[in-house]
Design a protein around this motif. Structure first.
Motif, PDB file in Angstrom:
ATOM      1  N   VAL A   1      -5.276   6.702   0.331  1.00  0.00           N
ATOM      2  CA  VAL A   1      -4.683   5.390   0.570  1.00  0.00           C
ATOM      3  C   VAL A   1      -5.027   4.509  -0.626  1.00  0.00           C
ATOM      4  O   VAL A   1      -6.209   4.378  -0.977  1.00  0.00           O
ATOM      5  CB  VAL A   1      -5.213   4.746   1.868  1.00  0.00           C
ATOM      6  CG1 VAL A   1      -4.541   3.393   2.104  1.00  0.00           C
ATOM      7  CG2 VAL A   1      -4.991   5.671   3.062  1.00  0.00           C
ATOM      8  N   ILE A   2      -4.006   3.923  -1.246  1.00  0.00           N
ATOM      9  CA  ILE A   2      -4.240   3.083  -2.429  1.00  0.00           C
ATOM     10  C   ILE A   2      -3.482   1.767  -2.295  1.00  0.00           C
ATOM     11  O   ILE A   2      -2.423   1.713  -1.660  1.00  0.00           O
ATOM     12  CB  ILE A   2      -3.794   3.789  -3.728  1.00  0.00           C
ATOM     13  CG1 ILE A   2      -2.264   3.952  -3.758  1.00  0.00           C
ATOM     14  CG2 ILE A   2      -4.496   5.126  -3.894  1.00  0.00           C
ATOM     15  CD1 ILE A   2      -1.710   4.436  -5.080  1.00  0.00           C
ATOM     16  N   PRO A   3      -4.018   0.685  -2.884  1.00  0.00           N
ATOM     17  CA  PRO A   3      -3.207  -0.527  -3.037  1.00  0.00           C
ATOM     18  C   PRO A   3      -2.256  -0.314  -4.202  1.00  0.00           C
ATOM     19  O   PRO A   3      -2.609   0.334  -5.197  1.00  0.00           O
ATOM     20  CB  PRO A   3      -4.251  -1.602  -3.346  1.00  0.00           C
ATOM     21  CG  PRO A   3      -5.369  -0.865  -4.003  1.00  0.00           C
ATOM     22  CD  PRO A   3      -5.389   0.512  -3.401  1.00  0.00           C
TER      23      PRO A   3
ATOM     24  N   HIS B   1      -9.040   4.001  -4.382  1.00  0.00           N
ATOM     25  CA  HIS B   1      -8.426   4.897  -3.406  1.00  0.00           C
ATOM     26  C   HIS B   1      -9.440   5.313  -2.347  1.00  0.00           C
ATOM     27  O   HIS B   1     -10.623   5.504  -2.626  1.00  0.00           O
ATOM     28  CB  HIS B   1      -7.823   6.134  -4.084  1.00  0.00           C
ATOM     29  CG  HIS B   1      -8.778   6.907  -4.940  1.00  0.00           C
ATOM     30  ND1 HIS B   1      -9.120   6.518  -6.224  1.00  0.00           N
ATOM     31  CD2 HIS B   1      -9.461   8.064  -4.708  1.00  0.00           C
ATOM     32  CE1 HIS B   1      -9.957   7.396  -6.750  1.00  0.00           C
ATOM     33  NE2 HIS B   1     -10.190   8.347  -5.837  1.00  0.00           N
ATOM     34  N   LEU B   2      -8.933   5.437  -1.143  1.00  0.00           N
ATOM     35  CA  LEU B   2      -9.736   5.843   0.011  1.00  0.00           C
ATOM     36  C   LEU B   2      -9.264   7.215   0.469  1.00  0.00           C
ATOM     37  O   LEU B   2      -8.070   7.430   0.700  1.00  0.00           O
ATOM     38  CB  LEU B   2      -9.573   4.825   1.146  1.00  0.00           C
ATOM     39  CG  LEU B   2     -10.213   5.184   2.497  1.00  0.00           C
ATOM     40  CD1 LEU B   2     -11.729   5.298   2.369  1.00  0.00           C
ATOM     41  CD2 LEU B   2      -9.837   4.131   3.551  1.00  0.00           C
TER      42      LEU B   2
ATOM     43  N   ALA C   1      -5.405   4.377   6.885  1.00  0.00           N
ATOM     44  CA  ALA C   1      -6.004   5.715   6.923  1.00  0.00           C
ATOM     45  C   ALA C   1      -6.132   6.213   8.364  1.00  0.00           C
ATOM     46  O   ALA C   1      -5.836   7.379   8.658  1.00  0.00           O
ATOM     47  CB  ALA C   1      -7.370   5.694   6.250  1.00  0.00           C
TER      48      ALA C   1
ATOM     49  N   ASP D   1      -7.281  -3.275   5.552  1.00  0.00           N
ATOM     50  CA  ASP D   1      -5.922  -2.717   5.516  1.00  0.00           C
ATOM     51  C   ASP D   1      -5.947  -1.240   5.153  1.00  0.00           C
ATOM     52  O   ASP D   1      -5.249  -0.413   5.767  1.00  0.00           O
ATOM     53  CB  ASP D   1      -5.063  -3.475   4.506  1.00  0.00           C
ATOM     54  CG  ASP D   1      -4.653  -4.851   4.983  1.00  0.00           C
ATOM     55  OD1 ASP D   1      -4.760  -5.115   6.201  1.00  0.00           O
ATOM     56  OD2 ASP D   1      -4.239  -5.675   4.136  1.00  0.00           O
ATOM     57  N   MET D   2      -6.735  -0.883   4.144  1.00  0.00           N
ATOM     58  CA  MET D   2      -6.812   0.518   3.723  1.00  0.00           C
ATOM     59  C   MET D   2      -7.376   1.389   4.838  1.00  0.00           C
ATOM     60  O   MET D   2      -6.881   2.490   5.098  1.00  0.00           O
ATOM     61  CB  MET D   2      -7.666   0.636   2.455  1.00  0.00           C
ATOM     62  CG  MET D   2      -7.059  -0.033   1.232  1.00  0.00           C
ATOM     63  SD  MET D   2      -8.101   0.084  -0.254  1.00  0.00           S
ATOM     64  CE  MET D   2      -7.961   1.830  -0.641  1.00  0.00           C
ATOM     65  N   ARG D   3      -8.391   0.879   5.503  1.00  0.00           N
ATOM     66  CA  ARG D   3      -8.995   1.620   6.612  1.00  0.00           C
ATOM     67  C   ARG D   3      -7.996   1.776   7.763  1.00  0.00           C
ATOM     68  O   ARG D   3      -7.886   2.851   8.363  1.00  0.00           O
ATOM     69  CB  ARG D   3     -10.258   0.907   7.087  1.00  0.00           C
ATOM     70  CG  ARG D   3     -11.016   1.647   8.179  1.00  0.00           C
ATOM     71  CD  ARG D   3     -12.278   0.894   8.574  1.00  0.00           C
ATOM     72  NE  ARG D   3     -13.028   1.617   9.592  1.00  0.00           N
ATOM     73  CZ  ARG D   3     -12.734   1.580  10.891  1.00  0.00           C
ATOM     74  NH1 ARG D   3     -11.707   0.847  11.315  1.00  0.00           N
ATOM     75  NH2 ARG D   3     -13.450   2.268  11.757  1.00  0.00           N
TER      76      ARG D   3
ATOM     77  N   TYR E   1       0.828  -1.207   0.000  1.00  0.00           N
ATOM     78  CA  TYR E   1       0.000   0.000   0.000  1.00  0.00           C
ATOM     79  C   TYR E   1       0.864   1.260   0.000  1.00  0.00           C
ATOM     80  O   TYR E   1       2.019   1.261   0.422  1.00  0.00           O
ATOM     81  CB  TYR E   1      -0.924   0.019   1.224  1.00  0.00           C
ATOM     82  CG  TYR E   1      -1.872  -1.145   1.280  1.00  0.00           C
ATOM     83  CD1 TYR E   1      -3.078  -1.126   0.597  1.00  0.00           C
ATOM     84  CD2 TYR E   1      -1.548  -2.283   2.020  1.00  0.00           C
ATOM     85  CE1 TYR E   1      -3.950  -2.201   0.635  1.00  0.00           C
ATOM     86  CE2 TYR E   1      -2.412  -3.376   2.073  1.00  0.00           C
ATOM     87  CZ  TYR E   1      -3.603  -3.332   1.369  1.00  0.00           C
ATOM     88  OH  TYR E   1      -4.452  -4.409   1.406  1.00  0.00           O
TER      89      TYR E   1
ATOM     90  N   ALA F   1       0.207   5.569   0.879  1.00  0.00           N
ATOM     91  CA  ALA F   1      -0.657   6.680   1.290  1.00  0.00           C
ATOM     92  C   ALA F   1       0.108   7.976   1.071  1.00  0.00           C
ATOM     93  O   ALA F   1       1.323   8.045   1.332  1.00  0.00           O
ATOM     94  CB  ALA F   1      -1.068   6.533   2.748  1.00  0.00           C
TER      95      ALA F   1
END
Length: 216
Positions: free
Chosen positions: A124-126, A185-186, A152, A147-149, A108, A110
Motif C-alpha cells: 500500500v503506497i500513497p 510503502h506498507l 491494507a 488510511d494506509m492501514r 492511494y 495497493a
C-alpha cells in the motif's frame, strides 16, 4: 548326479551374483540420490547467500548515497509529483510497468508484490511520494498512516478472509535504510502462518529493519 550337482551349483552362483549385482545397483542409485540432494542444498544456500548480499548491498548504497528527498510531501501538483518520481513505484503510477492492482483511489494505490512472500503479499503506497521512513512520520501524518492501514486491512479481508478473521496477517514497514524502494510503502502479508523462515526474519517486528504498523 554330477551333472545335477553342477547345475544346482551354477544356479546358486547365478542367484548370489544377481543378489550382489542388485545390492550394488541399489548402492549406486542411493549415492546418486544423495549427490542430487547435496547439489540441491548447495544451490539453495547459494540463492540465499546471493539474496543476503543483494539486500546488504542495497542497504549500504542507501546509507552511502541517500536520496535528495525532503522529509515531507512535495508541494508539486500530484501529476507532476508522479511524473518526477524516479522509483519503480513511479513507473507503476505512470503505467510504465505491469501491475496487479488491489485498490486504487485518488490518493492511494495497493498492488501485489512481485515477491511472493505469502499467498497475499501486497503493498500500500500513497501516490504522492514520501520517503520510506516510518520512524520519521510525524503527528500530522497520523491520517496518512491510518488510511494506509485501513486499506491494507480491507485488502486482507477481501483477499484472505480466513486469515483476516483469525488475525493471521502482518502489516509491516521496513525501516530506513532497510528497504529497496525509497517511497513509503506498507506490506500486507497473509496468512502470516505460511511465510518462510527467511520472510519471517526480514519482517521481524520490532527489529532494527522492520516495524509493525500498529506500533506506530
Amino acid at each position: 548326479r554330477h551333472w545335477a550337482s553342477a547345475i544346482a551349483a551354477t544356479r546358486e552362483a547365478a542367484t548370489l551374483g544377481e543378489s550382489k549385482s542388485s545390492a550394488g545397483c541399489w548402492r549406486v542409485a542411493e549415492h546418486a540420490r544423495q549427490h542430487r540432494r547435496s547439489i540441491a542444498t548447495v544451490k539453495r544456500m547459494r540463492r540465499r547467500l546471493a539474496g543476503c548480499l543483494a539486500f546488504a548491498t542495497a542497504q549500504m548504497a542507501s546509507c552511502l548515497f541517500p536520496p535528495n528527498l525532503s522529509d515531507g510531501p512535495t508541494n508539486l501538483p500530484l501529476a507532476e509529483d508522479i511524473e518526477k518520481n524516479p522509483t519503480v513505484f513511479g513507473e507503476l503510477l505512470r503505467g510504465e510497468a505491469p501491475i496487479r492492482k488491489l485498490h486504487e483511489c485518488d490518493t492511494y494505490l495497493a498492488f501485489r508484490n512481485v515477491k511472493n512472500y505469502a499467498p497475499l503479499a501486497g503493498l500500500v503506497i500513497p501516490k504522492r511520494r514520501r520517503p520510506q521512513d516510518p520512524d520519521g512520520l510525524r503527528k500530522e501524518d497520523v491520517s496518512l498512516l491510518e488510511d494506509m492501514r485501513r486499506i491494507a486491512l480491507e485488502v486482507c479481508q477481501r483477499e484472505q478472509p480466513e486469515a483476516f478473521a483469525n488475525k493471521d496477517y502482518w502489516l509491516r514497514f521496513h525501516r530506513r535504510p532497510w528497504h529497496s524502494v525509497d517511497h513509503l510503502h506498507l506490506h500486507v502479508l497473509a496468512p502470516a502462518s505460511k511465510v518462510s523462515s527467511w520472510t519471517a526474519f526480514i519482517f521481524l517486528a520490532g527489529s532494527p529493519w522492520s516495524l509493525d504498523a500498529d506500533a506506530l
